[in-house]
Design an enzyme around this catalytic site. Structure first.
Site, short mmCIF file in Angstrom:
data_model
loop_
_atom_site.label_atom_id
_atom_site.label_comp_id
_atom_site.label_asym_id
_atom_site.label_seq_id
_atom_site.Cartn_x
_atom_site.Cartn_y
_atom_site.Cartn_z
N GLU A 16 0.86 -1.19 0.00
CA GLU A 16 0.00 0.00 0.00
C GLU A 16 0.89 1.23 0.00
O GLU A 16 1.93 1.24 0.65
CB GLU A 16 -0.89 0.05 1.26
CG GLU A 16 -2.10 -0.83 1.19
CD GLU A 16 -1.90 -2.12 1.96
OE1 GLU A 16 -0.88 -2.22 2.67
OE2 GLU A 16 -2.75 -3.02 1.82
N TYR A 25 7.42 2.18 -8.01
CA TYR A 25 6.73 0.89 -8.13
C TYR A 25 6.25 0.66 -9.57
O TYR A 25 6.40 -0.43 -10.11
CB TYR A 25 5.55 0.82 -7.15
CG TYR A 25 5.95 1.02 -5.71
CD1 TYR A 25 7.09 0.41 -5.19
CD2 TYR A 25 5.20 1.81 -4.84
CE1 TYR A 25 7.46 0.59 -3.86
CE2 TYR A 25 5.56 2.00 -3.52
CZ TYR A 25 6.69 1.39 -3.04
OH TYR A 25 7.06 1.58 -1.75
C1 LIG Z 1 10.36 6.09 -2.02
C2 LIG Z 1 11.87 5.90 -1.74
C3 LIG Z 1 12.08 4.57 -1.05
C4 LIG Z 1 12.61 5.90 -3.09
O1 LIG Z 1 13.98 5.74 -2.83
P1 LIG Z 1 15.09 6.63 -3.58
O2 LIG Z 1 16.42 6.07 -3.27
O3 LIG Z 1 14.85 8.05 -3.28
O4 LIG Z 1 14.66 6.36 -5.11
P2 LIG Z 1 15.62 6.04 -6.34
O5 LIG Z 1 16.72 7.05 -6.39
O6 LIG Z 1 15.99 4.61 -6.35
O7 LIG Z 1 14.64 6.34 -7.55
C5 LIG Z 1 13.72 5.36 -7.94
C6 LIG Z 1 12.59 6.00 -8.71
O8 LIG Z 1 11.85 6.83 -7.82
C7 LIG Z 1 11.34 7.93 -8.54
N1 LIG Z 1 11.93 9.16 -8.03
C8 LIG Z 1 13.10 9.33 -7.39
N2 LIG Z 1 13.29 10.60 -7.05
C9 LIG Z 1 12.17 11.25 -7.47
C10 LIG Z 1 11.72 12.61 -7.41
N3 LIG Z 1 12.46 13.56 -6.85
N4 LIG Z 1 10.52 12.89 -7.93
C11 LIG Z 1 9.75 11.94 -8.51
N5 LIG Z 1 10.12 10.65 -8.59
C12 LIG Z 1 11.31 10.32 -8.09
C13 LIG Z 1 11.76 7.76 -9.98
O9 LIG Z 1 10.76 7.00 -10.64
C14 LIG Z 1 12.99 6.91 -9.84
O10 LIG Z 1 13.24 6.17 -10.98
P3 LIG Z 1 14.25 6.75 -12.11
O11 LIG Z 1 15.56 6.95 -11.42
O12 LIG Z 1 14.25 5.66 -13.13
O13 LIG Z 1 13.64 8.04 -12.57
C15 LIG Z 1 12.42 7.07 -0.87
O14 LIG Z 1 12.15 8.27 -1.51
C16 LIG Z 1 11.88 7.10 0.54
O15 LIG Z 1 12.43 6.46 1.43
N6 LIG Z 1 10.80 7.89 0.78
C17 LIG Z 1 10.24 8.00 2.12
C18 LIG Z 1 9.60 6.72 2.59
C19 LIG Z 1 8.57 6.22 1.60
O16 LIG Z 1 7.81 7.00 1.02
N7 LIG Z 1 8.52 4.89 1.43
C20 LIG Z 1 7.56 4.24 0.57
C21 LIG Z 1 6.31 3.95 1.32
S1 LIG Z 1 5.12 3.07 0.32
#
Ligand SMILES: CC(C)(COP(=O)(O)OP(=O)(O)OC[C@H]1O[C@@H](n2cnc3c(N)ncnc32)[C@H](O)[C@@H]1OP(=O)(O)O)[C@@H](O)C(=O)NCCC(=O)NCCS
Length: 150
Positions: free
Chosen positions: A98, A110
């Protein structure tokens, strides 16, 4: 994830989320036997973590989080790929999760990784405005293994 990791994991969780899991939440998750991993750099600094619960042939992604100072560098994708590989290795048929309707960043991750939107769970999360809907997303692994075997 070990019990000794929980203090830092809780710290990262609180930095990264408006409505974070509490320390107790992580403790009971480990006690319940959920699969939990931390991802660290060469200096043993925790950069992110994930927790999944296996229910029969379903992998439920309960938490995935990257430390805010290192977000956007591909770690989230790496952690998610790890969960997908793990789920395949134990012959799980589906990964379910979720995500908050407003968490477009996570949804993008995702969707790009092959998850599909399945349903909306009304008022699933607490929010500043009272409550917020969750999007239920799923990745069908049985279908993937069918293609992989061809
Ligand atoms: C969601 C989360 C786990 C992603 O981790 P991350 O290391 O920042 O993401 P990544 O660098 O691996 O990027 C993966 C994808 O996320 C998306 N993304 C990353 N940064 C982004 C931004 N600033 N805006 C929009 N999308 C973004 C893109 O789709 C990216 O893919 P791409 O590199 O092919 O464009 C992280 O932001 C996080 O911990 N957020 C807070 C907790 C959370 O929301 N967890 C999920 C609960 S369901």
């Amino acid at each position: 994830m070990l019990e000794s990791d929980i203090a830092e994991v809780t710290n990262i969780e609180q930095q990264a989320n408006t409505f974070p899991w509490s320390r107790k939440h992580f403790e009971s998750s480990l006690k319940a036997g959920h699969q939990a991993w931390v991802f660290s750099n060469d200096q043993n600094e925790i950069l992110g973590f994930t927790i999944v619960q296996q229910i029969l042939d379903e992998t439920h992604l309960l938490n995935i989080c990257v430390k805010p100072t290192v977000q956007g560098k591909g770690y989230g994708r790496e952690i998610l790929n790890y969960v997908i590989k793990f789920s395949n290795s134990i012959s799980s048929n589906i990964i379910l999760l979720e995500v908050r309707q407003t968490n477009l960043r996570a949804q993008q991750l995702y969707l790009n990784s092959g998850f599909n939107e399945m349903a909306v769970r009304k008022n699933y999360y607490p929010s500043d405005n009272g409550s917020e809907d969750a999007i239920l997303m799923a990745m069908d692994l049985s279908l993937m293994s069918l293609f992989a075997s061809k």
